[in-house]
Design a protein around this motif. Structure first.
Motif, PDB file in Angstrom:
ATOM      1  N   LYS A  10       1.025  -0.913  -0.207  1.00  0.00           N
ATOM      2  CA  LYS A  10      -0.319   0.090   0.171  1.00  0.00           C
ATOM      3  C   LYS A  10       1.285   1.457   0.034  1.00  0.00           C
ATOM      4  CE  LYS A  10      -4.007  -2.007   2.351  1.00  0.00           C
ATOM      5  NZ  LYS A  10      -4.495  -2.249   2.885  1.00  0.00           N
ATOM      6  N   ASP A  11       2.260   1.142   0.696  1.00  0.00           N
ATOM      7  CA  ASP A  11       2.225   2.179   0.467  1.00  0.00           C
ATOM      8  C   ASP A  11       3.403   2.840  -0.848  1.00  0.00           C
ATOM      9  OD1 ASP A  11       4.621  -0.243   0.700  1.00  0.00           O
ATOM     10  OD2 ASP A  11       6.361   1.495   2.099  1.00  0.00           O
ATOM     11  N   LEU A  12       3.634   1.998  -1.776  1.00  0.00           N
ATOM     12  CA  LEU A  12       3.953   1.901  -3.504  1.00  0.00           C
ATOM     13  C   LEU A  12       2.931   2.330  -3.858  1.00  0.00           C
ATOM     14  CD1 LEU A  12       6.476  -1.112  -3.523  1.00  0.00           C
ATOM     15  CD2 LEU A  12       6.835   1.342  -3.044  1.00  0.00           C
ATOM     16  N   VAL A  13       1.433   2.507  -3.225  1.00  0.00           N
ATOM     17  CA  VAL A  13       0.488   3.521  -4.635  1.00  0.00           C
ATOM     18  C   VAL A  13      -0.102   4.653  -3.899  1.00  0.00           C
ATOM     19  CG1 VAL A  13      -1.859   2.791  -5.563  1.00  0.00           C
ATOM     20  CG2 VAL A  13      -0.046   1.192  -4.834  1.00  0.00           C
ATOM     21  N   ASP A  14      -0.429   5.868  -4.857  1.00  0.00           N
ATOM     22  CA  ASP A  14      -0.653   7.166  -4.764  1.00  0.00           C
ATOM     23  C   ASP A  14      -1.819   7.501  -5.143  1.00  0.00           C
ATOM     24  OD1 ASP A  14       2.147   7.410  -3.622  1.00  0.00           O
ATOM     25  OD2 ASP A  14       2.599   8.058  -5.426  1.00  0.00           O
ATOM     26  N   LEU A  15      -2.113   6.883  -6.122  1.00  0.00           N
ATOM     27  CA  LEU A  15      -3.993   7.056  -6.803  1.00  0.00           C
ATOM     28  C   LEU A  15      -3.570   5.938  -7.697  1.00  0.00           C
ATOM     29  CD1 LEU A  15      -3.321   7.304 -10.417  1.00  0.00           C
ATOM     30  CD2 LEU A  15      -2.275   9.592  -9.372  1.00  0.00           C
ATOM     31  N   TYR A  16      -5.054   5.888  -7.864  1.00  0.00           N
ATOM     32  CA  TYR A  16      -5.938   4.460  -8.780  1.00  0.00           C
ATOM     33  C   TYR A  16      -5.631   5.530 -10.212  1.00  0.00           C
ATOM     34  CZ  TYR A  16      -6.927   2.907  -4.636  1.00  0.00           C
ATOM     35  OH  TYR A  16      -6.993   2.341  -3.352  1.00  0.00           O
ATOM     36  N   TRP A  51      -7.881  -1.322   1.233  1.00  0.00           N
ATOM     37  CA  TRP A  51      -6.898   0.318   0.894  1.00  0.00           C
ATOM     38  C   TRP A  51      -8.117   0.901   0.916  1.00  0.00           C
ATOM     39  CZ3 TRP A  51      -2.428   0.095  -1.953  1.00  0.00           C
ATOM     40  CH2 TRP A  51      -2.623  -1.042  -2.473  1.00  0.00           C
ATOM     41  N   LEU A  54      -7.732   6.808  -2.278  1.00  0.00           N
ATOM     42  CA  LEU A  54      -6.529   7.416  -3.051  1.00  0.00           C
ATOM     43  C   LEU A  54      -7.805   8.773  -4.238  1.00  0.00           C
ATOM     44  CD1 LEU A  54      -4.264   4.857  -3.633  1.00  0.00           C
ATOM     45  CD2 LEU A  54      -4.108   6.537  -1.802  1.00  0.00           C
ATOM     46  N   GLU A  93      -8.843  13.070  -9.582  1.00  0.00           N
ATOM     47  CA  GLU A  93      -8.307  14.584  -9.746  1.00  0.00           C
ATOM     48  C   GLU A  93      -6.744  14.839 -10.614  1.00  0.00           C
ATOM     49  OE1 GLU A  93      -5.962  14.432  -5.765  1.00  0.00           O
ATOM     50  OE2 GLU A  93      -7.906  13.781  -5.028  1.00  0.00           O
TER      51      GLU A  93
END
Length: 185
Positions: A10-16, A51, A54, A93
């Protein structure tokens, strides 16, 4: 969502990311493959998997062609704004490729990605979508989505925005077809 299920840290994902070209699909249509309502499904599935909520980046689309047999230029302008509004409501976004500058030079493939808001070369004159994009951008600059407003009608939509600096409210209203008198209290 495949990567989320596979144990992506999870710490490697900033957005979908979202790949949804839309083309001539009516913005408000629901429960069909490829509709914007898939953004709701992304939110539901990611929550079920634990999750965080994001931001979403719409990385492919939406594209609205105006070649013969596709959308009219007025429909293109309307679809562009309505898809943006709905995307913002779902938490998009980043719209990284949804406005194509001009139509492709030939008709090959033009029914899809040659969906420019300016006519093809050598003409290069603007379509109504240029004014629609400019107006939407100007009106929503500096605002945050508050959420949908119940209009009492199934084909009349309203989305509320709040300006971050002065807290003033802005409302985007639209209908799928026709007109209606509206009063904001």
């Amino acid at each position: 969502l495949v990567y989320l299920r596979a144990g992506m840290p999870k710490d490697l994902v900033d957005l979908y990311g979202m790949d949804a070209p839309m083309f001539e699909l009516l913005p408000e249509i629901s429960n069909v493959t490829g509709s914007i309502n898939l953004l709701w499904q992304v939110r539901q599935e990611s929550a079920k998997l634990g999750w965080p909520r994001l931001p979403i980046a719409w990385t492919e689309g939406p594209f609205f062609p105006t070649q013969p047999g596709a959308l009219t230029e007025t429909e293109q302008a309307e679809y562009q704004v309505r898809y943006w509004l709905m995307g913002l409501a779902y938490g998009v976004e980043v719209f990284s490729s949804g406005v194509v500058p001009h139509d492709s030079g030939g008709y090959y493939g033009a029914e899809h990605y040659g969906a420019g808001i300016i006519h093809r070369m050598p003409l290069l004159h603007p379509k109504p979508a240029v004014a629609a994009v400019a107006t939407t951008t100007a009106m929503l600059c500096g605002t945050d989505v508050v959420g949908p407003v119940d209009t009492g009608g199934l084909t009349t939509y309203c989305l509320a925005f709040r300006h971050a600096a002065d807290k003033s409210m802005r409302y985007a209203l639209w209908r799928v077809h026709g007109t209606v008198d509206a009063t904001i209290k």
